[in-house]
Structure formats: C-alpha cells, structure tokens
Design an enzyme around this catalytic site. Structure first.
Site, PDB file in Angstrom:
ATOM      1  N   GLY A  79     -10.828   5.484   5.517  1.00  0.00           N
ATOM      2  CA  GLY A  79      -9.911   4.401   5.870  1.00  0.00           C
ATOM      3  C   GLY A  79     -10.085   4.005   7.329  1.00  0.00           C
ATOM      4  O   GLY A  79      -9.134   3.704   8.039  1.00  0.00           O
ATOM      5  N   ASP A  93       3.777  14.218   8.423  1.00  0.00           N
ATOM      6  CA  ASP A  93       5.057  13.522   8.510  1.00  0.00           C
ATOM      7  C   ASP A  93       5.168  13.192   9.983  1.00  0.00           C
ATOM      8  O   ASP A  93       5.478  14.070  10.795  1.00  0.00           O
ATOM      9  CB  ASP A  93       6.210  14.417   8.057  1.00  0.00           C
ATOM     10  CG  ASP A  93       7.528  13.662   8.063  1.00  0.00           C
ATOM     11  OD1 ASP A  93       7.770  12.899   9.026  1.00  0.00           O
ATOM     12  OD2 ASP A  93       8.308  13.813   7.111  1.00  0.00           O
ATOM     13  N   HIS A  94       4.857  11.971  10.351  1.00  0.00           N
ATOM     14  CA  HIS A  94       4.664  11.719  11.788  1.00  0.00           C
ATOM     15  C   HIS A  94       5.952  11.903  12.596  1.00  0.00           C
ATOM     16  O   HIS A  94       5.898  12.056  13.809  1.00  0.00           O
ATOM     17  CB  HIS A  94       4.012  10.361  12.043  1.00  0.00           C
ATOM     18  CG  HIS A  94       4.884   9.201  11.736  1.00  0.00           C
ATOM     19  ND1 HIS A  94       5.033   8.705  10.478  1.00  0.00           N
ATOM     20  CD2 HIS A  94       5.669   8.436  12.530  1.00  0.00           C
ATOM     21  CE1 HIS A  94       5.873   7.687  10.507  1.00  0.00           C
ATOM     22  NE2 HIS A  94       6.274   7.503  11.735  1.00  0.00           N
ATOM     23  N   LYS A 145       7.047  13.686  16.806  1.00  0.00           N
ATOM     24  CA  LYS A 145       7.797  12.995  17.852  1.00  0.00           C
ATOM     25  C   LYS A 145       8.408  13.995  18.831  1.00  0.00           C
ATOM     26  O   LYS A 145       8.911  15.046  18.443  1.00  0.00           O
ATOM     27  CB  LYS A 145       8.910  12.141  17.227  1.00  0.00           C
ATOM     28  CG  LYS A 145       8.355  10.941  16.475  1.00  0.00           C
ATOM     29  CD  LYS A 145       9.458  10.039  15.963  1.00  0.00           C
ATOM     30  CE  LYS A 145       8.910   8.935  15.099  1.00  0.00           C
ATOM     31  NZ  LYS A 145       8.109   7.948  15.843  1.00  0.00           N
ATOM     32  N   HIS A 152      10.950  11.877   6.153  1.00  0.00           N
ATOM     33  CA  HIS A 152      11.428  11.939   7.544  1.00  0.00           C
ATOM     34  C   HIS A 152      12.884  12.402   7.683  1.00  0.00           C
ATOM     35  O   HIS A 152      13.199  13.246   8.513  1.00  0.00           O
ATOM     36  CB  HIS A 152      11.278  10.581   8.222  1.00  0.00           C
ATOM     37  CG  HIS A 152       9.949   9.925   7.998  1.00  0.00           C
ATOM     38  ND1 HIS A 152       8.765  10.614   8.113  1.00  0.00           N
ATOM     39  CD2 HIS A 152       9.616   8.653   7.658  1.00  0.00           C
ATOM     40  CE1 HIS A 152       7.750   9.784   7.869  1.00  0.00           C
ATOM     41  NE2 HIS A 152       8.249   8.592   7.582  1.00  0.00           N
TER      42      HIS A 152
HETATM   43  P1  NAD Z   1      -4.927  -0.148   5.096  1.00  0.00           P
HETATM   44  O1  NAD Z   1      -4.785  -0.824   3.785  1.00  0.00           O
HETATM   45  O2  NAD Z   1      -4.757  -0.932   6.345  1.00  0.00           O
HETATM   46  O3  NAD Z   1      -6.373   0.539   5.174  1.00  0.00           O
HETATM   47  C1  NAD Z   1      -7.058   1.042   4.062  1.00  0.00           C
HETATM   48  C2  NAD Z   1      -8.434   1.577   4.445  1.00  0.00           C
HETATM   49  O4  NAD Z   1      -9.011   2.193   3.295  1.00  0.00           O
HETATM   50  C3  NAD Z   1      -9.421   0.526   4.904  1.00  0.00           C
HETATM   51  O5  NAD Z   1     -10.219   1.086   5.921  1.00  0.00           O
HETATM   52  C4  NAD Z   1     -10.297   0.283   3.661  1.00  0.00           C
HETATM   53  O6  NAD Z   1     -11.596  -0.108   3.986  1.00  0.00           O
HETATM   54  C5  NAD Z   1     -10.306   1.651   3.055  1.00  0.00           C
HETATM   55  N1  NAD Z   1     -10.523   1.592   1.602  1.00  0.00           N
HETATM   56  C6  NAD Z   1      -9.725   1.023   0.678  1.00  0.00           C
HETATM   57  N2  NAD Z   1     -10.264   1.158  -0.555  1.00  0.00           N
HETATM   58  C7  NAD Z   1     -11.405   1.851  -0.417  1.00  0.00           C
HETATM   59  C8  NAD Z   1     -12.424   2.304  -1.325  1.00  0.00           C
HETATM   60  N3  NAD Z   1     -12.332   2.105  -2.641  1.00  0.00           N
HETATM   61  N4  NAD Z   1     -13.461   2.989  -0.809  1.00  0.00           N
HETATM   62  C9  NAD Z   1     -13.546   3.212   0.506  1.00  0.00           C
HETATM   63  N5  NAD Z   1     -12.636   2.808   1.406  1.00  0.00           N
HETATM   64  C10 NAD Z   1     -11.581   2.118   0.955  1.00  0.00           C
HETATM   65  O7  NAD Z   1      -3.952   1.113   5.071  1.00  0.00           O
HETATM   66  P2  NAD Z   1      -3.165   1.802   6.302  1.00  0.00           P
HETATM   67  O8  NAD Z   1      -1.973   0.983   6.629  1.00  0.00           O
HETATM   68  O9  NAD Z   1      -4.107   2.130   7.392  1.00  0.00           O
HETATM   69  O10 NAD Z   1      -2.625   3.140   5.622  1.00  0.00           O
HETATM   70  C11 NAD Z   1      -3.443   4.252   5.342  1.00  0.00           C
HETATM   71  C12 NAD Z   1      -2.577   5.422   4.943  1.00  0.00           C
HETATM   72  O11 NAD Z   1      -1.735   5.775   6.023  1.00  0.00           O
HETATM   73  C13 NAD Z   1      -1.655   5.138   3.763  1.00  0.00           C
HETATM   74  O12 NAD Z   1      -1.501   6.310   3.025  1.00  0.00           O
HETATM   75  C14 NAD Z   1      -0.341   4.812   4.434  1.00  0.00           C
HETATM   76  O13 NAD Z   1       0.768   5.077   3.610  1.00  0.00           O
HETATM   77  C15 NAD Z   1      -0.375   5.742   5.615  1.00  0.00           C
HETATM   78  N6  NAD Z   1       0.456   5.334   6.734  1.00  0.00           N
HETATM   79  C16 NAD Z   1       0.215   4.134   7.392  1.00  0.00           C
HETATM   80  C17 NAD Z   1       0.999   3.780   8.465  1.00  0.00           C
HETATM   81  C18 NAD Z   1       0.745   2.515   9.240  1.00  0.00           C
HETATM   82  O14 NAD Z   1       1.389   2.335  10.246  1.00  0.00           O
HETATM   83  N7  NAD Z   1      -0.160   1.665   8.813  1.00  0.00           N
HETATM   84  C19 NAD Z   1       2.047   4.614   8.877  1.00  0.00           C
HETATM   85  C20 NAD Z   1       2.265   5.810   8.203  1.00  0.00           C
HETATM   86  C21 NAD Z   1       1.455   6.153   7.140  1.00  0.00           C
END
Ligand code: NAD
Length: 491
Positions: A12, A179-180, A184, A242
């Site tokens: 990701g 669990d971010h 904190k 959280h």
């Molecule tokens: P996002 O949708 O922005 O990013 C998804 C990533 O996964 C991208 O890099 C994409 O290229 C990759 N991806 C998707 N399908 C794929 C596949 N089939 N093969 C390979 N790569 C693939 O998601 P995000 O917001 O960065 O969230 C990621 C995780 O973090 C999730 O579990 C989310 O719940 C968690 N999270 C996000 C945040 C936030 O602030 N964005 C906060 C807390 C937790």
C-alpha cells in the site's frame, strides 16, 4: 538508540496512510538516528512504475506532510526505497518480490530481519499474510513481524477468520496490530499519571471517583470514506478499538512489571470484567446518532445521508454514546461514559475523571458553590492535563472559587511531540509490542460491541437525530442525567 537493521516491506505504498503518516514518521526516525543505516524499504503498490517514481513520491510526502525541507537528507533517505509493482492476489508477484527482498537483504546486510506492513484495503490482509508464507517471504533467519492496520475484522467472526489466516504465517508475538491511539503521547501518559503519582492511585477507585467520561469528537464528516464507513459506523470505526483501549488503560490494575505481557494481561482483565450488554435494556446504556445538516465553523454542511456514496436511507450511526460498567472490586458502581462522533461541535479527544464530592460543604453559607474535582487528560489536539480544584477567592471573607492547574506537553518542550506512527514504527523495529493490541483484546472488544450492533442493525433508527455542529443527540445527555451527571463540556 538506533533500532536493528531491517527490511520494511510496505504493502500500500501509494496509499493515503503511507503518504500522510508512514513516510514522514520513518523519515523522522532516520533524522533522529533512531533508524539503522542498514535499512531498506520495498514499496508495493500498483500505480507507479519504478524506484525513481517511488522515491519522488516519498520525497513529496515528506515535503508536504513532514517537518523538513532538507533535500540532501531527504534524497539520502529515499535512496533506501525500492518499488515493486504487485498484485496481491497473484503468486507470481510474490516470487518476484522474494527475489528483490533477498537481494536487498545481502546488499544492505539486513540479517534477514523483515517487517511486513499491511497498509492497504483490509480485504487483502488475510490473503497477503498467507502468500507471504506460501511464497517463501517469511522464510528468513532474522526476525519477521507483521504490522497490520485497522480494521481488524468487521465483527468477532470475521476477526477470528482473519486471525487464523495471519497466524498461519506469524506467531502471536510477531503480530503488531496497530491502534494508533496507543501511540499518542497522552494515551501513553495515562499509565504514568496513574502509577507514578502518590496522589492519584490511592483515589483511583469507586470510593473516590464518581464517573469517568471519554469523548472523542470530530468536526469532519465522512469525507471520501463512505464506502468503508457506511458499513462500519462509529461503533466499529472508533469504539471497538480506540475507545475501548482508553477504557482499559484507565481501568487496569497496576501491572507487576512494565513488560508487554504483564500490561496486556491487565488490560485483558478489564475487558473480561465489562458488564455484558443486556439486549433487552440496550437503550438504557447505549445511544446512537446520525448527523443531519447543520453548521461547522459557520459553514453550511449536508447531512450524512446526503454525502457522496451514502445511501439515502442509511441506518449507519455516525455517533455513539455508551455507559460501560466494569464489574470488579475497584470499579463496581462507577460508570465509564464514552462518546464519539463525526460532525460534532469541536475536534477533541479528552478524558475527564470526576471525583466524588467531599462529605459536606463547609462554605455554602458564604454563597460558595463548590465544584467537583476533575482530572482532565487532553489527548488531542491539546496534549496535557488539567486538575480542577477549589481555592479561596482572594480578598475579604471565605468564598471559594474553582481554579485549574494546567500542564501542556506542547508548551514544555516548545516542539510537537512525535507522531503516534513514529513511536509505533520505532517500537516495532525494536520488537516492543506493548502498544499494539493483543488478539485477546481484539476478540473481547468485538464480542462486546457485536451485541450492540446486532440489535441496532435490526432496528431502524430515527435518523438524522443531531445537527452537524452539535454535541450529539439529546438521548446522550439523558444517559448521564438519569445518573445525576452531565457531560463536562469539551469546548
Ligand atoms: P488507500 O486506498 O489510500 O491505499 C491503498 C493502497 O493499496 C494503494 O497503495 C494501492 O496501490 C494498494 N493496493 C490496492 N489494491 C491492491 C492490489 N490488489 N495489489 C496491490 N496493491 C494494492 O488506503 P489507506 O487510506 O492508505 O489505508 C490503508 C490501511 O490503513 C487501511 O487498512 C486503513 O483502514 C488503514 N488506516 C488508514 C488511515 C488513513 O489515515 N488513511 C488511518 C488509519 C488506518
């Protein structure tokens, strides 16, 4: 202290989380000398082409969200990054990945240490973990650790399934469930405030505390996350993880040592002592809400059902309030009130510990209105504590007046405390899992919230029931009024 050499395999790599949090946090560790020079990051995603593009991506992330603009340092940092275009469901991709990882392992002398960070859509968590084992990536002489983002399952059943999948490839002590909130500064401080001060711990029980209130309010609405959020709601998105984690830290017994196992086992005991949800009386203990249109900072905003990608009859709660009871010696009779929601009047996470009133008010004849003693723990955006006391009003006569003793971590060092992700990444690199959730905690909190969801999902709610920009539905106020309390204002 420098952490051990390691390869970080980031699934990701082009995601929102990586861009806003992970790259700037890793960079901070690098600049502070807390990351070994022998580190390499393999970014896995779909949309980029090569290493150069990923390095640009990372640089841009640091310049946009980080605290540095030093191009030389940033370039030196990004030179450790490698890109792999990858489809997470395809075995052939993992074989390629293994070749790259093995090469970097030699080149950077990483000793086979590997961190697999799953920062992508949760639907792939289980598949990726299985492939990592099947395709040989977890075959290594060094340590192997899995960092996994939220949500960990959708309910207990799906969480068990996911856990079984990842346990095929990793032992429990190799799994770092993020669990971010646990990263904190002031959440980590709960334990220290409690266990390092002689004036709090003796009072930290049902003889002296009347109730505890935990509020986590957002002003944001659902933004672009409706596809996920509408299936989740506040209870899954915020409470199961959280909010319950904060409850355990506030309520746990002092651990015999500050080790991961001891702390986690005390937290688990709190969850085991939670009074189970009584489905018949659910409305006496839990309140749900969904925002309608309203005003945030003077600007009109639409209601939840009018947001992009939200069904117009959505039954999803964007607000949760609950009264939790912990049936053990320390807490019998002390309600823990918990509330969280979107589109509320302020962005704030705060804990208020309200102490019981003193036995009698000696000062009532002088017109003094004694206020209860409160200890307020400010989690975000302010960080610090405030202690509310009564003192004599300066001047003639004996009239009392409430005052606040304030400590703010941001003021003290004159700089921001590290991002939660910076601390958590550092912990993981050093193999300290204390601030990550153990499976037992995950399972017990799902078990608790599943009972509530089961009722709510089968009973249509009368939504919307609070305007955007308010502190939630009236029923949430009644929840406390019935007990003779009210929410302490957080604004
Ligand atoms: P996002 O949708 O922005 O990013 C998804 C990533 O996964 C991208 O890099 C994409 O290229 C990759 N991806 C998707 N399908 C794929 C596949 N089939 N093969 C390979 N790569 C693939 O998601 P995000 O917001 O960065 O969230 C990621 C995780 O973090 C999730 O579990 C989310 O719940 C968690 N999270 C996000 C945040 C936030 O602030 N964005 C906060 C807390 C937790």
């Amino acid at each position: 202290v420098e952490s051990p050499s390691s390869l970080i395999l980031l699934f990701g790599a082009t995601g929102d989380l990586a861009k806003r949090k992970l790259y700037p946090s890793l960079y901070n560790l690098y600049i502070k000398g807390q990351l070994s020079d022998r580190f390499a990051v393999v970014g896995v995603a779909r949309r980029l082409k090569n290493d150069a593009e990923l390095r640009e991506w990372v640089k841009d992330s640091i310049l946009t969200y980080g605290e540095s603009e030093n191009e030389k340092d940033i370039n030196a940092f990004t030179s450790h990054f490698y890109y792999q275009s990858h489809d997470v469901t395809d075995s052939a991709s993992y074989k390629q990945l293994k070749t790259l990882v093995d090469r970097l392992d030699k080149e950077y002398e990483l000793g086979g240490n590997r961190i697999f960070y799953l920062a992508m859509s949760p639907e792939f968590f289980g598949t990726v973990a299985e492939h990592l084992k099947e395709d040989g990536l977890t075959d290594t002489n060094g340590f192997k650790r899995l960092v996994i983002e939220k949500p960990f399952g959708h309910d207990l059943q799906s969480a068990i399934k996911l856990n079984n999948q990842i346990r095929k490839a990793f032992d429990e002590d190799e799994i770092y469930r993020i669990d971010h909130y646990l990263g904190k500064e002031m959440v980590q401080n709960i334990e220290v405030i409690r266990f390092s001060n002689a004036i709090f711990e003796p009072l930290w029980n049902n003889r002296y505390i009347s109730n505890i209130q935990i509020t986590s309010s957002e002003t944001l609405g659902v933004e672009e996350r409706a596809n996920y959020y509408d299936k989740s709601g506040a209870i899954r998105d915020m409470v199961q993880n959280h909010m319950m984690q904060m409850v355990t830290l506030l309520a746990m017994e002092p651990p015999i040592k500050l080790t991961t196992d001891e702390i986690r086992s005390e937290k688990v005991k709190v969850l085991r002592a939670l009074r189970p949800v009584d489905k018949k009386n659910i409305h006496d203990y839990f309140v749900r809400g969904q925002y309608g249109k309203g005003q945030i900072n003077g600007k009109e905003v639409v209601g939840y059902r009018q947001e992009m990608n939200v069904p117009e009859d959505s039954n999803t709660e964007t607000y949760f309030a609950g009264k939790l009871l912990i049936d053990n010696f320390r807490w019998a009779g002390v309600p823990f009130y918990v509330r969280t929601g979107k589109r509320m009047a302020a962005k704030s996470t705060k804990i208020v510990i309200q102490f019981k009133d003193i036995p009698m008010n000696l000062y009532f004849k002088t017109g003094s209105n004694l206020k209860p003693n409160l200890l307020v723990i400010h989690i975000q955006p302010d960080e610090g504590i405030t202690l509310h006391l009564n003192v004599k009003k300066a001047g003639q006569g004996i009239v009392t007046t409430p005052i606040k003793l304030k400590y703010s971590t941001k003021g003290v060092d004159g700089m921001n405390t590290p991002e939660a992700y910076e601390k958590l990444l550092y912990d993981c690199l050093r193999g300290d899992a204390t601030n990550f959730t153990h499976w037992d905690e995950v399972a017990l909190s799902w078990q608790f919230v599943d009972e509530i969801s089961a009722v709510w999902e089968n009973e249509p709610a009368v939504f919307p029931n609070y305007p955007a920009g308010s502190m939630g539905p009236k029923e949430a106020d009644l929840l406390l009024e019935k007990d003779g309390f009210s929410w302490w204002s957080i604004i």
